[in-house]
Design an enzyme around this catalytic site. Structure first.
Site, mmCIF file in Angstrom:
data_model
loop_
_atom_site.group_PDB
_atom_site.id
_atom_site.type_symbol
_atom_site.label_atom_id
_atom_site.label_comp_id
_atom_site.label_asym_id
_atom_site.label_seq_id
_atom_site.Cartn_x
_atom_site.Cartn_y
_atom_site.Cartn_z
ATOM 1 C CE1 TYR A 108 -8.723 -0.176 16.622
ATOM 2 C CE2 TYR A 108 -9.941 1.653 17.583
ATOM 3 C CZ TYR A 108 -8.745 1.057 17.239
ATOM 4 O OH TYR A 108 -7.565 1.703 17.517
ATOM 5 C CD GLU A 196 -5.601 -1.075 18.065
ATOM 6 O OE1 GLU A 196 -5.621 -0.067 17.352
ATOM 7 O OE2 GLU A 196 -4.935 -2.096 17.778
#
Ligand code: GDP
Ligand code: MN
Length: 390
Positions: A108, A196
Site C-alpha cells: 500500500y 493512492e
C-alpha cells in the site's frame, strides 16, 4: 472530486509511474478485442468511483479474450455493490481491460494531507491489497507515515525511508523513489487530497507496478485546473449533492432520517453531533450559508424531501449576517412550492428572531417551534421516531 481508475492511471503515466497496459471498453465485444490486443490473458475491472471492487466481483482475471468478454458482460449495465458504494451500488458503464501482472507481493502506498502537521504525508504499508481503513483499525503499527515538509518537497531520503517501511529489497529502492517522486509531483501540482496506489506490486520479474489507482482532487483547488473538468463523471456523483452544488448549497448525504437545514458549517456540525448524542440519525449535512435567499431555502427543502427516508426536518438557524425573518420567509415560500410531508422543527435565534417567529406563527404551517438548541434536537429526534413532539 473523484475520478475513475483508468483516468488516474493515465495521470500516473504522465508522471512516470509504471502501470500495466490498459484499454477502456464499453461493451463485451470491445473488452474481447481489448484482451486480444493485450495478448489474451488480462484483468477486467469495473470502473466505478467506489473501491472494494475486488471482493465484490468487480475485478476478474481472464485467461482468454472469450473469458474477458464474459467477465465484461457480467459487469456492464449492472450496479456493483461494494463496501464503499452504499447499498444501492454504482452502475457499471465501462470496464478497464489491463495486462495481467504476475504478483510476487502487494503493498500500500499513498500521499495525503496530514491535517495535524499541515503537510503532505506518505502512507506506506507492506500489508497491501487490504483496505487501509480496516488495517488502521486492526493493525495500526503496520502503517508507516512519513511527513514531507512543503519547504523541502520530496527528497530521495523520503523514498528510502518508504522502501525500508515496505521491506523492499535493495534493488527496488531507486524505482520506489522514482514512483514516489512522481506521485508527489502529481499530488502537489494537481491539488490532490489523495493519490493512492493499492496495491503497488512487486512482480515476479522484479518490477514495481501500480495495479490500482485512486486520485481525489481538493474541490477548493479545482478552479486552478480547468484541464481536470473533463475528468468529471456526473453519473457517479450523488444526485442530491450535485443539485445542492448548483444552488450554491454545501450539502453531504448521510443516510439517516432527520433532514437538517442549518446556517454555518460549525453550527451544522454541532447539530449533527447533538442529533447523534440524543440517539437520532442525521440524513444530511446542509449549510445554507450566510446569504441564503428564499429560493435557496426552497431548493434546500426540495433536496431534503426528495429522500424517502427523511422522517423529520430540523431547521436550526443562528441569525448573524443571515436574518431569521429571511429564513422564515424562505420556509413559508418553500412550503407553498413543495408539500412538507414530515414534522418540521424550527429553531430561530439571533438577528430578527422575533420577526421570523411571527412570520412562521402567522403562516398557518404546522411547525414545531423550539427555543433551545438541545430542545430543538430532542423534538426532531422524537419526531423522527414517530413520537408526538408536543
Ligand atoms: P479494488 O478491490 O477496487 O481496490 O481493486 P484492485 O484494482 O485493487 O484489485 C483488487 C485485487 O485484484 C488486487 O489486490 C489484486 O490482488 C488483484 N489483481 C488486480 N490486478 C491484478 C493483476 O494484474 N494480476 C493479478 N494476479 N491480480 C490482480
Ligand atoms: Mn485497490
Amino acid at each position: 472530486m473523484k475520478i475513475h481508475e483508468y483516468q488516474a492511471k493515465e495521470l500516473f503515466a504522465e508522471y512516470g509511474i509504471p502501470t500495466p497496459a490498459q484499454i477502456l471498453a464499453r461493451t463485451p465485444e470491445e473488452a474481447e478485442a481489448a484482451a486480444r490486443s493485450l495478448g489474451g490473458g488480462c484483468v477486467v475491472k469495473a470502473q466505478i468511483h467506489a473501491g472494494g471492487r475486488g471482493k465484490a466481483g468487480g475485478v476478474k482475471l481472464a485467461k482468454t479474450p472469450e473469458e474477458a468478454r464474459a467477465a465484461a458482460a457480467a459487469m456492464l449495465g449492472k450496479p456493483l455493490v461494494t463496501k464503499q458504494s452504499g447499498p444501492a451500488g454504482s452502475l457499471v458503464r465501462k470496464v478497464l481491460v489491463t495486462a495481467c501482472a504476475d504478483i510476487e507481493k502487494e503493498f500500500y502506498l499513498s500521499l495525503t494531507m496530514d491535517m495535524e502537521r499541515a503537510c503532505p504525508v506518505i502512507v506506506a504499508s507492506a500489508a497491501g491489497g487490504t483496505e487501509i481503513e480496516e488495517l488502521a483499525k486492526t493493525d495500526p503499527g503496520a502503517i508507516a507515515r512519513i511527513p514531507v515538509a512543503p519547504e523541502t518537497g520530496f527528497r530521495p531520503y523520503h523514498g528510502y525511508e518508504a522502501a525500508r517501511a515496505l521491506g523492499l529489497p535493495e534493488a527496488q529502492k531507486k524505482p520506489l523513489t522514482a514512483i514516489l517522486s512522481g506521485l508527489y509531483r502529481l499530488f502537489t501540482e494537481k491539488d490532490c487530497s489523495l493519490a493512492e496506489i493499492n496495491p503497488l506490486v512487486l512482480t515476479k520479474d522484479g518490477r514495481l507496478l501500480a495495479l490500482d489507482a485512486k486520485v481525489n482532487f481538493d474541490d477548493n483547488g479545482l478552479f486552478r485546473h480547468p484541464e481536470l473538468a473533463e475528468l468529471r463523471d456526473p453519473g457517479e456523483e450523488d444526485p442530491d449533492e450535485a443539485r445542492a452544488k448548483e444552488h450554491g448549497l454545501s450539502y453531504v448525504s448521510l443516510g439517516g432520517d432527520i433532514g437538517c437545514l442549518v446556517n454555518g458549517a460549525g453550527l451544522a456540525m454541532a447539530t449533527l453531533d447533538m442529533i447523534k448524542a440524543l440517539g437520532g440519525e442525521p440524513a444530511n449535512f446542509l449549510d445554507v450559508g450566510g446569504s441564503a435567499t428564499a429560493g435557496k431555502v426552497t431548493a434546500a427543502f426540495e433536496i431534503i424531501l426528495s429522500s424517502p427516508s427523511v422522517k423529520a426536518i430540523l431547521v436550526n438557524i443562528f441569525g448573524g449576517i443571515m436574518k431569521c425573518d429571511i429564513i422564515a420567509e424562505g420556509i413559508v415560500e418553500a412550503a407553498k412550492a413543495v408539500s412538507i410531508r414530515v414534522p418540521l422543527v424550527v429553531r430561530l435565534q439571533g438577528t430578527h428572531a422575533q420577526a421570523g417567529r411571527q412570520i412562521l406563527a402567522g403562516s398557518g404551517l404546522a411547525i414545531i417551534p423550539a427555543d433551545g438548541f438541545r430542545e430543538a434536537v430532542e423534538k426532531a429526534v422524537a419526531a423522527s421516531k414517530g413520537a408526538c413532539a408536543e
